[in-house]
Design a protein around this motif. Structure first.
Motif, PDB file in Angstrom:
ATOM      1  N   THR A 104     -13.683-113.325  10.682  1.00 20.37           N
ATOM      2  CA  THR A 104     -14.257-112.477  11.737  1.00 20.37           C
ATOM      3  C   THR A 104     -14.795-113.341  12.879  1.00 20.37           C
ATOM      4  N   CYS A 105     -15.346-114.480  12.514  1.00 23.62           N
ATOM      5  CA  CYS A 105     -15.863-115.403  13.538  1.00 23.62           C
ATOM      6  C   CYS A 105     -14.730-115.871  14.461  1.00 23.62           C
ATOM      7  N   GLU A 106     -13.559-116.143  13.873  1.00 28.91           N
ATOM      8  CA  GLU A 106     -12.407-116.563  14.676  1.00 28.91           C
ATOM      9  C   GLU A 106     -11.992-115.472  15.650  1.00 28.91           C
ATOM     10  N   VAL A 107     -11.954-114.223  15.164  1.00 27.70           N
ATOM     11  CA  VAL A 107     -11.571-113.098  16.026  1.00 27.70           C
ATOM     12  C   VAL A 107     -12.584-112.932  17.159  1.00 27.70           C
ATOM     13  N   LEU A 108     -13.880-112.972  16.828  1.00 25.58           N
ATOM     14  CA  LEU A 108     -14.907-112.824  17.864  1.00 25.58           C
ATOM     15  C   LEU A 108     -14.843-113.973  18.871  1.00 25.58           C
ATOM     16  N   ARG A 109     -14.574-115.197  18.377  1.00 25.27           N
ATOM     17  CA  ARG A 109     -14.448-116.342  19.278  1.00 25.27           C
ATOM     18  C   ARG A 109     -13.285-116.134  20.237  1.00 25.27           C
ATOM     19  N   ASP A 110     -12.141-115.694  19.714  1.00 28.92           N
ATOM     20  CA  ASP A 110     -10.962-115.499  20.556  1.00 28.92           C
ATOM     21  C   ASP A 110     -11.184-114.398  21.590  1.00 28.92           C
ATOM     22  N   VAL A 111     -11.837-113.309  21.183  1.00 23.11           N
ATOM     23  CA  VAL A 111     -12.145-112.227  22.128  1.00 23.11           C
ATOM     24  C   VAL A 111     -13.114-112.732  23.193  1.00 23.11           C
ATOM     25  N   SER A 112     -14.115-113.489  22.782  1.00 27.16           N
ATOM     26  CA  SER A 112     -15.091-114.008  23.745  1.00 27.16           C
ATOM     27  C   SER A 112     -14.454-115.001  24.701  1.00 27.16           C
ATOM     28  N   ASP A 113     -13.554-115.820  24.170  1.00 26.53           N
ATOM     29  CA  ASP A 113     -12.909-116.838  25.001  1.00 26.53           C
ATOM     30  C   ASP A 113     -12.028-116.210  26.073  1.00 26.53           C
ATOM     31  N   THR A 114     -11.509-115.015  25.821  1.00 26.18           N
ATOM     32  CA  THR A 114     -10.674-114.340  26.826  1.00 26.18           C
ATOM     33  C   THR A 114     -11.508-113.478  27.775  1.00 26.18           C
ATOM     34  N   GLY A 115     -12.831-113.535  27.632  1.00 30.01           N
ATOM     35  CA  GLY A 115     -13.702-112.744  28.509  1.00 30.01           C
ATOM     36  C   GLY A 115     -13.579-113.166  29.953  1.00 30.01           C
TER      37      GLY A 115
END
Length: 178
Positions: free
Chosen positions: A110-121
């Motif tokens: 889940t941390c990886e998914v949240l990181r990827d979503v945040s990185d595309t912000g």
């Protein structure tokens, strides 16, 4: 004159000294005089403040804020708060995804998914806001229940976050819905 006569005469004079010859009663004090009492002006050595002096109980009653490096429930909650602060920083382009990875274990999907979503912000606005946390640490593991608000739509989401103790700090192990 006897000694008793002298003592009585002196006592009478002392009593008469307080009286005057006027038969009129003394005027009552004004309302302002009746409500105030004279006070001594502070000397130059006296410090004048409007704040009361701090007592030793007040000085010691403040507890230091918990840090993610504390192996306690409060420390685990502080680690979760630090994670969401970093998640926001990555989303706002104020931090790198690697900074976020340093707060999690390699197995946190889940941390990886949240990181990827945040990185595309877009770097324009905060994505999540941590509302509250309640943690329980038992030895080298902890579970923190947290509520976060998704700022895009205002939805509040309850999460369970598991943490593991290692290298003198808490690391996020997994994030899931209860």
């Amino acid at each position: 004159m006897t000694r008793t006569t002298v003592v009585a005469a002196v006592a009478g004079l002392v009593m008469l000294a307080g009286c005057d010859s006027s038969t009129e009663p003394a005027a009552p004090p004004t309302s302002e005089d009746a409500l105030t009492t004279p006070t001594e002006e502070p000397s130059e050595d006296t410090e004048v403040t409007s704040e009361p002096a701090e007592t030793s109980e007040e000085a010691t009653s403040e507890e230091p804020e918990a840090e993610a490096g504390d192996m306690t429930s409060d420390g685990a909650e502080a680690a979760v708060a630090e994670y969401f602060d970093m998640l926001t920083a990555v989303h706002l382009k104020e931090a790198e995804p690697a900074d976020l990875d340093s707060l999690t274990t390699e197995d946190c999907s889940t941390c990886e998914v949240l990181r990827d979503v945040s990185d595309t912000g877009d770097g324009e606005q905060q994505y999540f806001r941590l509302i509250n946390t309640e943690g329980l640490a038992t030895g080298e593991s902890a579970e923190v229940r947290a509520s976060v608000e998704q700022l895009e739509d205002g939805q509040v989401v309850d999460l369970v976050i598991t943490l593991i103790w290692g290298d003198n700090r808490w690391s996020i192990e997994e994030i899931f819905l209860p």
